[in-house]
Design a protein around this motif. Sequence first.
Motif, PDB file in Angstrom:
ATOM      1  N   ARG A 149      -6.811  -2.108 -48.424  1.00 42.31           N
ATOM      2  CA  ARG A 149      -6.343  -0.831 -48.956  1.00 42.31           C
ATOM      3  C   ARG A 149      -5.542  -0.067 -47.908  1.00 42.31           C
ATOM      4  N   LEU A 150      -6.017  -0.086 -46.672  1.00 39.90           N
ATOM      5  CA  LEU A 150      -5.292   0.608 -45.603  1.00 39.90           C
ATOM      6  C   LEU A 150      -3.901   0.011 -45.423  1.00 39.90           C
ATOM      7  N   ILE A 151      -3.818  -1.307 -45.492  1.00 36.37           N
ATOM      8  CA  ILE A 151      -2.529  -1.983 -45.343  1.00 36.37           C
ATOM      9  C   ILE A 151      -1.554  -1.537 -46.424  1.00 36.37           C
ATOM     10  N   MET A 152      -2.012  -1.524 -47.664  1.00 33.93           N
ATOM     11  CA  MET A 152      -1.129  -1.165 -48.768  1.00 33.93           C
ATOM     12  C   MET A 152      -0.775   0.319 -48.751  1.00 33.93           C
ATOM     13  N   ASN A 197       2.737  -0.048 -46.801  1.00 28.90           N
ATOM     14  CA  ASN A 197       3.512  -0.361 -48.004  1.00 28.90           C
ATOM     15  C   ASN A 197       3.761  -1.870 -48.129  1.00 28.90           C
ATOM     16  N   MET A 198       2.748  -2.657 -47.721  1.00 25.05           N
ATOM     17  CA  MET A 198       2.841  -4.110 -47.817  1.00 25.05           C
ATOM     18  C   MET A 198       1.917  -4.577 -48.934  1.00 25.05           C
ATOM     19  N   LEU A 199       2.468  -5.263 -49.910  1.00 22.17           N
ATOM     20  CA  LEU A 199       1.696  -5.729 -51.046  1.00 22.17           C
ATOM     21  C   LEU A 199       1.243  -7.167 -50.810  1.00 22.17           C
ATOM     22  N   TYR A 257      -0.982 -13.152 -47.612  1.00 22.69           N
ATOM     23  CA  TYR A 257       0.473 -13.206 -47.506  1.00 22.69           C
ATOM     24  C   TYR A 257       1.144 -12.168 -48.403  1.00 22.69           C
ATOM     25  N   MET A 258       2.294 -11.722 -47.944  1.00 22.75           N
ATOM     26  CA  MET A 258       3.217 -10.952 -48.756  1.00 22.75           C
ATOM     27  C   MET A 258       4.360 -11.895 -49.104  1.00 22.75           C
ATOM     28  N   VAL A 291       0.238 -11.390 -43.599  1.00 22.54           N
ATOM     29  CA  VAL A 291      -0.145 -10.009 -43.306  1.00 22.54           C
ATOM     30  C   VAL A 291      -1.369  -9.979 -42.399  1.00 22.54           C
ATOM     31  N   TYR A 292      -2.356 -10.818 -42.703  1.00 17.70           N
ATOM     32  CA  TYR A 292      -3.519 -10.917 -41.828  1.00 17.70           C
ATOM     33  C   TYR A 292      -4.179 -12.273 -42.003  1.00 17.70           C
ATOM     34  N   TYR A 293      -4.957 -12.640 -41.004  1.00 17.89           N
ATOM     35  CA  TYR A 293      -5.788 -13.837 -41.050  1.00 17.89           C
ATOM     36  C   TYR A 293      -7.193 -13.419 -40.633  1.00 17.89           C
TER      37      TYR A 293
END
Length: 267
Positions: free
Chosen positions: A189-192, A196-198, A235-236, A242-244
């Motif tokens: 949620r913090l990432i999005m 603004n990365m989906l 992934y985006m 985006v993260y692992y």
Amino acid sequence: MATRNNPPAPARADLFETLRRPSKNGQPKYARLSDALLEAITSGHWKPGDKLPSEEELAEMTPFSLGTVQRALRQLSEQGIVVRQHGLGSFVAETDLKMEDPWHCRFLDDAGERPLPIYSKAVKREAVTRPGAWCRYFPDAGDNAIRIDRVISVNNEFNILSRFFTDRRQLPALWEKPLPTLHGVNFKRLIMRESNMLITRIEHLVRAMQFDEDVSATLQLDPPATGMFLQAGAYMGRETCVYYQEFFIPPTQRTLVIPDGILGNRR
């Protein structure tokens, strides 16, 4: 830490009535008391900043010894749920550790219908200097790769160690925010919200493995300990990671739900 005036200790004794009945699953006494305290906290009976009854009061209010009370409070303190201050007592931590709507660590309740609540505490953050599985996901990160370690409590039944890797250029908030502010945070949620990365796709790999001494010590397991090793790459689009994440999960009878790999616009 701000504190509130608590009602007299006897007014809270009903919270522990179930502890006077025998345990059905052989759960240790300190774990039963820890569960009861956590239930009272998460249900709002005690709120952030509230002072808990003293160790002596809890021993009087429950069928347990002072040593059992101290061990239960120590467990909640290690999980970041309770703050113990010498000479003052134990207080409910100001930070809400409960993680809402997790994508990973979704273990089902006894009915197999609802995910159990989980509580996370960020325990370490550092720049990554040694190569590892994360390199496959961030081959060009260089000195910008970071790792955040979290201990995740599943319904206060068992703990999971999570190692979260990302490129801090993509997610500066995770590198810049004070570590305690990451307790209980749903990183997706913090990432999005802030970047603004989906996230549109998640790749999962699962295998059994023997945990090393560091993992065993963090999870308070006697080595050699074997459990589940879950890897998740988010992934985006098709190529941009985006993260692992790595999850070290001890043996449990709980069912783990793995989310769908294709997420689309799922929130």
